[in-house]
Every structure is written in C-alpha cells, then in structure tokens.
Design a protein around this motif. Sequence first.
Motif, short mmCIF file in Angstrom:
data_model
loop_
_atom_site.label_atom_id
_atom_site.label_comp_id
_atom_site.label_asym_id
_atom_site.label_seq_id
_atom_site.Cartn_x
_atom_site.Cartn_y
_atom_site.Cartn_z
N UNK A 1 40.23 54.48 37.60
CA UNK A 1 41.22 54.25 36.55
C UNK A 1 41.74 52.81 36.62
N UNK A 2 42.39 52.38 35.55
CA UNK A 2 42.96 51.03 35.52
C UNK A 2 44.07 50.96 36.56
N UNK A 3 44.05 49.89 37.33
CA UNK A 3 45.03 49.73 38.41
C UNK A 3 45.69 48.37 38.26
N UNK A 4 47.03 48.34 38.27
CA UNK A 4 47.77 47.08 38.28
C UNK A 4 47.58 46.49 39.68
N UNK A 5 47.16 45.23 39.77
CA UNK A 5 46.83 44.65 41.07
C UNK A 5 47.67 43.41 41.39
N UNK A 6 48.19 43.41 42.61
CA UNK A 6 48.92 42.27 43.14
C UNK A 6 48.20 41.79 44.40
N UNK A 7 48.16 40.49 44.58
CA UNK A 7 47.49 39.89 45.74
C UNK A 7 48.51 39.12 46.57
N UNK A 8 48.51 39.39 47.84
CA UNK A 8 49.39 38.73 48.80
C UNK A 8 49.10 37.23 48.83
N UNK A 9 50.13 36.42 48.56
CA UNK A 9 49.95 34.96 48.56
C UNK A 9 49.48 34.44 49.92
N UNK A 10 49.77 35.18 50.99
CA UNK A 10 49.36 34.73 52.34
C UNK A 10 47.84 34.71 52.52
N UNK A 11 47.11 35.47 51.69
CA UNK A 11 45.65 35.47 51.80
C UNK A 11 45.05 34.14 51.35
N UNK A 12 45.78 33.40 50.52
CA UNK A 12 45.25 32.17 49.93
C UNK A 12 45.04 31.05 50.94
N UNK A 13 45.60 31.17 52.14
CA UNK A 13 45.45 30.10 53.13
C UNK A 13 44.10 30.15 53.85
N UNK A 14 43.32 31.22 53.65
CA UNK A 14 42.05 31.36 54.37
C UNK A 14 40.87 30.98 53.48
N UNK A 15 39.84 30.42 54.12
CA UNK A 15 38.64 30.06 53.34
C UNK A 15 37.80 31.31 53.10
N UNK A 16 37.88 32.27 54.02
CA UNK A 16 37.17 33.53 53.80
C UNK A 16 38.04 34.70 54.24
N UNK A 17 37.92 35.77 53.48
CA UNK A 17 38.64 37.01 53.80
C UNK A 17 37.64 38.17 53.69
N UNK A 18 38.05 39.33 54.17
CA UNK A 18 37.20 40.51 54.15
C UNK A 18 37.96 41.66 53.49
N UNK A 19 37.29 42.41 52.64
CA UNK A 19 37.92 43.54 51.95
C UNK A 19 37.05 44.79 52.09
N UNK A 20 37.70 45.94 51.99
CA UNK A 20 36.98 47.21 52.04
C UNK A 20 36.05 47.31 50.83
N UNK A 21 34.95 48.04 51.03
CA UNK A 21 33.95 48.16 49.96
C UNK A 21 33.65 49.62 49.65
N UNK A 22 34.69 50.42 49.48
CA UNK A 22 34.49 51.77 48.99
C UNK A 22 34.28 52.84 50.04
N UNK A 23 34.21 52.45 51.31
CA UNK A 23 33.99 53.41 52.39
C UNK A 23 34.66 52.84 53.65
N UNK A 24 35.20 53.70 54.53
CA UNK A 24 35.89 53.19 55.73
C UNK A 24 35.05 52.30 56.66
N UNK A 25 33.73 52.34 56.53
CA UNK A 25 32.89 51.46 57.36
C UNK A 25 32.30 50.29 56.57
N UNK A 26 32.54 50.25 55.27
CA UNK A 26 31.92 49.24 54.41
C UNK A 26 32.93 48.15 54.04
N UNK A 27 32.47 46.89 54.18
CA UNK A 27 33.33 45.74 53.86
C UNK A 27 32.49 44.65 53.21
N UNK A 28 33.18 43.70 52.60
CA UNK A 28 32.47 42.52 52.10
C UNK A 28 33.35 41.29 52.26
N UNK A 29 32.67 40.17 52.45
CA UNK A 29 33.35 38.90 52.62
C UNK A 29 33.50 38.24 51.26
#
Length: 158
Positions: free
Chosen positions: A112-140
């Motif tokens: 469903x449509x989700x209102x999304x907010x992003x933590x400004x603190x993430x902007x200081x990194x050149x790379x971050x990692x997020x979950x990819x639909x499963x507790x063991x799956x991630x993407x950079x």
Amino acid sequence: MEVLKESAQIIQDLIFKLGYSNKVIELPNSARTAKEAAGALNCEVAQIAKSIIFKLESSNSPVLVVASGINRVNEKQIEQVLNDQLGKADADFVREQTGFVIGGVAPIGHKNRVITFIDEDLLQYSEIWAAAGHPKAIFQLTPKELIEMTKGKVVKIK
C-alpha cells in the motif's frame, strides 16, 4: 546466480525496474536488528537504514520512518511534521500494509502507499544498507538513492 527468497526477489526486481543496479544480498544469519546487520556487514550500526512502520491515528494509514540504526525515533518530532498522532503498528498491520514481516521491511516495494520520512543523520554516509523484504536480505545504497527510490522527505527524527 544466487536465488533470493521470494520477498527479496521482489525488491531486487523493483530496484532494477527503477533503473538502479544495487544488488540484494542474503546474509547467512539474521539482519533483523540494526546491530545484527552491522555485525554481519562489518559497518557502523549508524549506516543501517532501519525501516520502522507507524500508524496514523486519524486514518489508520502507514507511516514509514527510515532511521539510522543508532537513532530512536522521536514520535513527537514526526507528529509535528505530519500534524497528526502516530500510533504503534503491530506485526499484522505492518505485514498487511507493506507485505513484509517486521525485521525485513524494505524502504520500497510496499503493498500500500506509505508516507515516508528519512532520518537526516543517514545523509552523512557515502553508503548505507537497508532491508530488502526479508530478515536476512539487505541491499547497499547511497542516501541520495534512498531519497530517490522512496520519494521520502528528509527530516530530523530524534
């Protein structure tokens, strides 16, 4: 080629469809918490972009806050931006709204449509990692890609 779990493959397909080349990977152990993910990836906990779903009290709509792994969401801060009350989202609500289980909620690809907010603190990194639909799956990804993919609003969350 590595075969991804179905929910992780959905995210991988969406990333490619959006025109990005980021690769979803599955870790041998759980990345359900930011600390687990950071340990597995050998990165700072702060570089983990954790997806936290809340519920808007007025409309029962989902709100996603993508937070730096070390930050706790100050709900009052988000309520001011939204001018609405936030409620806790239980596991059923999260799955119903996003299609994902808690611990595997990706910042994109929700049912469903989700209102999304992003933590400004993430902007200081050149790379971050997020979950990819499963507790063991991630993407950079980069913070810029996170903003583009989610069309999220960057806010102060703490």
